[in-house]
Design a protein around this motif. Structure first.
Motif, PDB file in Angstrom:
ATOM      1  N   GLY A 115      24.056   8.839   5.222  1.00 18.06           N
ATOM      2  CA  GLY A 115      24.561   9.580   4.065  1.00 18.06           C
ATOM      3  C   GLY A 115      25.034   8.655   2.958  1.00 18.06           C
ATOM      4  O   GLY A 115      24.785   8.908   1.770  1.00 18.06           O
ATOM      5  N   ILE A 116      25.724   7.577   3.317  1.00 16.09           N
ATOM      6  CA  ILE A 116      26.156   6.597   2.322  1.00 16.09           C
ATOM      7  C   ILE A 116      24.949   5.940   1.659  1.00 16.09           C
ATOM      8  O   ILE A 116      24.929   5.694   0.444  1.00 16.09           O
ATOM      9  CB  ILE A 116      27.053   5.526   2.974  1.00 16.09           C
ATOM     10  N   MET A 117      23.924   5.673   2.439  1.00 17.84           N
ATOM     11  CA  MET A 117      22.710   5.077   1.881  1.00 17.84           C
ATOM     12  C   MET A 117      22.002   6.050   0.938  1.00 17.84           C
ATOM     13  O   MET A 117      21.399   5.634  -0.060  1.00 17.84           O
ATOM     14  CB  MET A 117      21.779   4.656   3.018  1.00 17.84           C
ATOM     15  N   GLU A 118      22.063   7.341   1.245  1.00 22.18           N
ATOM     16  CA  GLU A 118      21.483   8.342   0.346  1.00 22.18           C
ATOM     17  C   GLU A 118      22.199   8.336  -1.003  1.00 22.18           C
ATOM     18  O   GLU A 118      21.582   8.534  -2.055  1.00 22.18           O
ATOM     19  CB  GLU A 118      21.561   9.743   0.975  1.00 22.18           C
ATOM     20  N   TRP A 119      23.497   8.100  -0.981  1.00 21.82           N
ATOM     21  CA  TRP A 119      24.252   7.986  -2.231  1.00 21.82           C
ATOM     22  C   TRP A 119      23.727   6.821  -3.058  1.00 21.82           C
ATOM     23  O   TRP A 119      23.606   6.919  -4.279  1.00 21.82           O
ATOM     24  CB  TRP A 119      25.737   7.796  -1.902  1.00 21.82           C
ATOM     25  N   ARG A 120      23.391   5.736  -2.380  1.00 20.47           N
ATOM     26  CA  ARG A 120      22.914   4.543  -3.088  1.00 20.47           C
ATOM     27  C   ARG A 120      21.594   4.808  -3.803  1.00 20.47           C
ATOM     28  O   ARG A 120      21.343   4.237  -4.868  1.00 20.47           O
ATOM     29  CB  ARG A 120      22.767   3.377  -2.094  1.00 20.47           C
ATOM     30  N   GLN A 124      24.430   8.689  11.373  1.00 16.33           N
ATOM     31  CA  GLN A 124      24.103   9.669  10.345  1.00 16.33           C
ATOM     32  C   GLN A 124      25.038   9.540   9.141  1.00 16.33           C
ATOM     33  O   GLN A 124      24.616   9.736   7.995  1.00 16.33           O
ATOM     34  CB  GLN A 124      24.169  11.089  10.910  1.00 16.33           C
ATOM     35  N   PHE A 125      26.289   9.212   9.373  1.00 13.90           N
ATOM     36  CA  PHE A 125      27.215   9.033   8.261  1.00 13.90           C
ATOM     37  C   PHE A 125      26.777   7.834   7.406  1.00 13.90           C
ATOM     38  O   PHE A 125      26.835   7.876   6.174  1.00 13.90           O
ATOM     39  CB  PHE A 125      28.637   8.827   8.771  1.00 13.90           C
ATOM     40  N   CYS A 139      26.375  13.024   5.472  1.00  8.82           N
ATOM     41  CA  CYS A 139      27.797  12.710   5.685  1.00  8.82           C
ATOM     42  C   CYS A 139      28.524  13.888   6.333  1.00  8.82           C
ATOM     43  O   CYS A 139      29.401  13.696   7.183  1.00  8.82           O
ATOM     44  CB  CYS A 139      28.463  12.338   4.361  1.00  8.82           C
ATOM     45  N   SER A 140      28.160  15.108   5.949  1.00 10.12           N
ATOM     46  CA  SER A 140      28.815  16.297   6.520  1.00 10.12           C
ATOM     47  C   SER A 140      28.524  16.425   8.007  1.00 10.12           C
ATOM     48  O   SER A 140      29.436  16.608   8.816  1.00 10.12           O
ATOM     49  CB  SER A 140      28.344  17.557   5.780  1.00 10.12           C
ATOM     50  N   ASN A 175      20.670  10.383  -4.155  1.00 13.78           N
ATOM     51  CA  ASN A 175      20.346  11.676  -3.566  1.00 13.78           C
ATOM     52  C   ASN A 175      21.633  12.414  -3.206  1.00 13.78           C
ATOM     53  O   ASN A 175      22.214  12.191  -2.145  1.00 13.78           O
ATOM     54  CB  ASN A 175      19.473  11.482  -2.326  1.00 13.78           C
ATOM     55  N   THR A 176      22.094  13.291  -4.098  1.00 14.44           N
ATOM     56  CA  THR A 176      23.334  14.037  -3.865  1.00 14.44           C
ATOM     57  C   THR A 176      23.210  14.945  -2.645  1.00 14.44           C
ATOM     58  O   THR A 176      24.125  15.023  -1.813  1.00 14.44           O
ATOM     59  CB  THR A 176      23.693  14.877  -5.102  1.00 14.44           C
ATOM     60  N   PHE A 177      22.086  15.631  -2.532  1.00  6.19           N
ATOM     61  CA  PHE A 177      21.877  16.546  -1.410  1.00  6.19           C
ATOM     62  C   PHE A 177      21.884  15.783  -0.078  1.00  6.19           C
ATOM     63  O   PHE A 177      22.573  16.168   0.866  1.00  6.19           O
ATOM     64  CB  PHE A 177      20.545  17.281  -1.580  1.00  6.19           C
TER      65      PHE A 177
END
Length: 271
Positions: free
Chosen positions: A120-125, A116-117, A136-137, A128-130
């Motif tokens: 989260g890094i992939m969402e940053w790429r 899941q972490f 990541c949380s 997607n801030t949310f």
């Protein structure tokens, strides 16, 4: 395989000798020499060497990391939620001497935590801030939760024989995550009903589990009942997250099935 030139004036390709030639020039030369053959040359589908289940996947297209994050969260949460309900435990007591937590250690580290972490890094790429913050949380939550379960760290032993101090500390830990989950719920009000359902039941799960920890020593019988209620909310949350993660996999390239999320109508003119 071809790739666009930087100036956009045609494409380059590699010939049989491994040297790059101009695709447009090569095409004109071939058309002049073999005018009837050029149109009949079969062109293989692009990028099939990737052995992808998606037909001709666009080169360098960014994947959707949401399903990985949601399913990593869902699987780990579902297993722990069932144990917190007392499933398979002596007298169905999740607070007894035979605890359920060790069985979820591997999932907490590798699936709910690491996978899941990474999502989260992939969402940053993909901007997607949310998604970055949420995945990541909760990835960090599972990794931090796993720390309580590693015998070498013996976090519970550091409290000595003061069981009330330890259970109260766990209660504080969980109630803070309840507050953070509520913040995520507010931040997701314009997403869809499925994601809102995940956060709604997650808030209830953290709330009830934290209350169970706060009252564990003074009211043990009531604590067990409250803990089971928190486990039930955890299972519901995990089931909805499982559905939401599956929805991201139900794409036209691979299946005819769709999992609707229940999009919330919103005003496009809102700031």
């Amino acid at each position: 395989m071809s790739s666009p030139n930087s100036d956009g004036a045609g494409t380059g390709h590699f010939n049989g000798n491994g040297k790059e030639t101009d695709h447009a020039e090569h095409g004109r030369d071939r058309a002049q020499r073999f005018p009837q053959m050029v149109s009949q040359v079969p062109m293989p589908p692009a990028h099939q060497a990737t052995v992808s289940q998606v037909l001709s996947p666009p080169y360098q297209k960014l994947a959707n990391p949401g399903p990985l994050g949601l399913l990593g969260f869902a699987v780990t949460t579902l297993v722990l939620g069932l144990y917190q309900c007392g499933v398979g435990l002596p007298n169905e007591n999740p607070e007894g001497k035979v605890g359920p937590d060790q069985a979820v250690l591997g999932l907490a580290i590798f699936m709910g935590g690491t996978a899941q972490f990474i999502a989260g890094i992939m969402e940053w790429r993909v901007g997607n801030t949310f998604g970055t913050t949420v995945h990541c949380s909760y990835g960090a939550f599972w990794l931090s939760y796993a720390m309580f379960l590693i015998p070498y760290l013996d976090i519970k032993g550091s409290y000595g024989n003061d069981t009330r101090a330890y259970s109260f500390a766990i209660g504080v830990y969980l109630i803070i995550w309840c507050a953070l989950s509520f913040l995520f719920f507010i931040a997701a009000l314009k997403t869809n009903y499925t994601i809102l359902g995940v956060f709604f039941f997650l808030v209830l799960a953290f709330l009830f589990l934290s209350i169970a920890s706060f009252i564990e020593t003074e009211h043990p019988a009531a604590s067990v009942r409250v803990n089971k209620a928190g486990g039930a909310f955890t299972v519901i949350c995990a089931a909805i997250a499982f559905y939401a993660g599956g929805s991201g996999l139900m794409i036209a390239d691979t299946t005819f099935v769709r999992f609707p999320l229940g999009i919330i109508p919103r005003d496009d003119e809102s700031p």
